[in-house]
Design a protein around this motif. Structure first.
Motif, PDB file in Angstrom:
ATOM      1  N   LYS A  78       0.828  -1.202   0.000  1.00 31.72           N
ATOM      2  CA  LYS A  78       0.000   0.000   0.000  1.00 31.72           C
ATOM      3  C   LYS A  78       0.870   1.263   0.000  1.00 31.72           C
ATOM      4  N   LEU A  79       1.929   1.237   0.793  1.00 35.58           N
ATOM      5  CA  LEU A  79       2.809   2.395   0.866  1.00 35.58           C
ATOM      6  C   LEU A  79       3.526   2.629  -0.465  1.00 35.58           C
ATOM      7  N   VAL A  80       3.933   1.515  -1.102  1.00 38.69           N
ATOM      8  CA  VAL A  80       4.585   1.644  -2.398  1.00 38.69           C
ATOM      9  C   VAL A  80       3.623   2.234  -3.428  1.00 38.69           C
ATOM     10  N   ALA A  81       2.353   1.769  -3.410  1.00 34.21           N
ATOM     11  CA  ALA A  81       1.349   2.310  -4.324  1.00 34.21           C
ATOM     12  C   ALA A  81       1.112   3.799  -4.054  1.00 34.21           C
ATOM     13  N   LEU A  82       1.079   4.175  -2.754  1.00 36.61           N
ATOM     14  CA  LEU A  82       0.895   5.579  -2.390  1.00 36.61           C
ATOM     15  C   LEU A  82       2.077   6.423  -2.874  1.00 36.61           C
ATOM     16  N   GLU A  83       3.270   5.882  -2.751  1.00 38.27           N
ATOM     17  CA  GLU A  83       4.449   6.601  -3.216  1.00 38.27           C
ATOM     18  C   GLU A  83       4.386   6.841  -4.727  1.00 38.27           C
ATOM     19  N   GLU A  84       3.963   5.807  -5.465  1.00 41.53           N
ATOM     20  CA  GLU A  84       3.836   5.953  -6.920  1.00 41.53           C
ATOM     21  C   GLU A  84       2.768   6.996  -7.263  1.00 41.53           C
ATOM     22  N   GLN A  85       1.653   6.976  -6.498  1.00 39.70           N
ATOM     23  CA  GLN A  85       0.593   7.960  -6.739  1.00 39.70           C
ATOM     24  C   GLN A  85       1.104   9.383  -6.490  1.00 39.70           C
ATOM     25  N   LEU A  86       1.849   9.575  -5.408  1.00 42.32           N
ATOM     26  CA  LEU A  86       2.399  10.896  -5.100  1.00 42.32           C
ATOM     27  C   LEU A  86       3.378  11.350  -6.181  1.00 42.32           C
ATOM     28  N   ALA A  87       4.172  10.396  -6.671  1.00 41.76           N
ATOM     29  CA  ALA A  87       5.128  10.741  -7.731  1.00 41.76           C
ATOM     30  C   ALA A  87       4.386  11.202  -8.991  1.00 41.76           C
ATOM     31  N   ASP A  88       3.276  10.515  -9.324  1.00 42.54           N
ATOM     32  CA  ASP A  88       2.474  10.919 -10.483  1.00 42.54           C
ATOM     33  C   ASP A  88       1.863  12.300 -10.272  1.00 42.54           C
ATOM     34  N   GLU A  89       1.369  12.543  -9.049  1.00 39.93           N
ATOM     35  CA  GLU A  89       0.773  13.849  -8.753  1.00 39.93           C
ATOM     36  C   GLU A  89       1.813  14.965  -8.865  1.00 39.93           C
TER      37      GLU A  89
END
Length: 387
Positions: A157-168
């Motif tokens: 979940k944290l890795v997915a959140l990190e990827e989402q933040l990077a996209d944002e």
């Protein structure tokens, strides 16, 4: 002889009338043309000032959007850093739990615990007791597995959140780049408008100078024409009087006496000389000194408003504050008039006004809102002269 004298008198009278009337149409036509040109130039200047005001408003709006995006980027990067730290911590938890499970499995294989668990199952009194004991053993093993699976799920979940933040962050940075590009284009447009305004102001100055020069020239021509007409009329009157006297004395001449012919009236060169056209003096072209690119300086800033009692809508350089309110008053020896200046918390403005108290590193910010101007007080700011 009398006939010739009368013809000379008529010619002089006609010349006087023509000199009096010929200057009027030329004068009116020339001055009307210059007046029309002056009005057209003033209209162009007013239009450019309106466009400059709109462009400044657009630049400041873009800058506000850029500031907002930069704040979003900073918040997202901070959140991303926190997420990365949480991921690293979670990885350590997973590694620790895997080590614990590995140690426990090794211990079971190398100790009597496994044998004890088997004996515990074999010592079951009946099948129901066996199922119950097997369930307890399974629960103990499942607890270890559940802890590891939970840690792995949290890490995912944290890795997915990190990827989402990077996209944002990437999306916001793209938007920021677009806004900066638009802001730069608007700044170039503002610079062009400033040049156009300067050129039109020079043209207006030249037209006014030409109008004054032409008016003086035409007035001199009219005065000279009037003087020439009066001189011609006086000559005509003198010639007429001379003819009258000659006619009245003609019968008293004795026979055989030869009358001396009177000289015919002559039109002098000075009475009909053409008035030379005075040369038109045009105003010299004034070139503004270029403002420093990106020069920063610390200034003491106060605020004022055109709505204050005794103040006009127009600045020292002729800018209409009701059309373009983004104007600052400066000391021209420190900040050249016409410079584009970025003021923190205020926006992008034109250095278009002066004041007796504005000396050295001091500026006055014009504000449309009188209450905001009164509440501004005196602040120390670091401004940037963009051009």
């Amino acid at each position: 002889m009398n006939h010739k004298k009368r013809m000379g008198k008529l010619l002089l009278a006609g010349l006087a009338a023509s000199l009096t009337l010929s200057i009027t149409p030329v004068q009116g036509s020339t001055l009307d043309t210059l007046t029309q040109e002056e009005k057209q130039t003033e209209a162009r200047i007013a239009s450019v000032e309106v466009t400059i005001g709109e462009t400044l408003a657009s630049i400041n709006l873009k800058q506000m959007e850029i500031d907002d995006l930069e704040a979003q980027i900073a918040a997202a990067e901070e959140s991303q850093s926190e997420t990365k730290a949480a991921i690293e911590a979670q990885k350590e938890v997973i590694t620790s739990r895997k080590e614990q499970l590995k140690t426990r499995l090794v211990a079971l294989q190398t100790s009597d615990a496994m044998t004890n668990q088997i004996l515990m199952l074999l010592d079951s009194e009946n099948f129901a007791d066996f199922i119950s004991r097997a369930y307890v053993v399974g629960q103990l093993q499942a607890a270890d597995n559940e802890q590891i699976e939970s840690a792995i799920s949290e890490e995912e979940k944290l890795v997915a959140l990190e990827e989402q933040l990077a996209d944002e962050i990437e999306t916001v940075k793209v938007a920021e780049g677009r806004l900066k590009s638009e802001s730069s284009a608007l700044a170039e447009e503002l610079s062009t408008l400033k040049d156009i305004l300067s050129e039109n102001q020079i043209v207006l100055s030249q037209v006014k100078t030409e109008y004054a020069t032409e008016a003086d020239r035409l007035a001199a021509e009219a005065a000279q024409a009037k003087a020439d007409a009066e001189a011609a009329q006086a000559a005509a009157n003198a010639a007429e009087e001379h003819v009258t006297i000659a006619e009245s004395t003609a019968p008293s001449l004795q026979e055989g006496t030869v009358a001396t012919p009177e000289p015919e009236s002559q039109i002098t060169d000075s009475s009909v000389a053409a008035v030379e056209t005075a040369p038109v003096v045009t105003a010299p072209t004034v070139t503004e000194p270029p403002a420093s690119q990106g020069k920063t300086m610390t200034v003491s800033a106060t605020a004022y408003s055109r709505h204050e009692a005794g103040l006009s809508n127009f600045t020292a350089t002729g800018i209409d504050l009701s059309i373009n309110p983004m104007v600052i008053a400066v000391d021209p020896s420190v900040i050249p008039l016409g410079s584009i200046v970025s003021v923190p918390g205020y926006g992008i403005a034109i250095a278009g006004d002066t004041g007796g108290a504005i000396v050295g590193n001091k500026i006055d910010l014009h504000m449309e809102d009188l209450n905001a101007a009164l509440a501004f007080g005196r602040q120390t700011l670091t401004i940037t002269i963009l051009q």
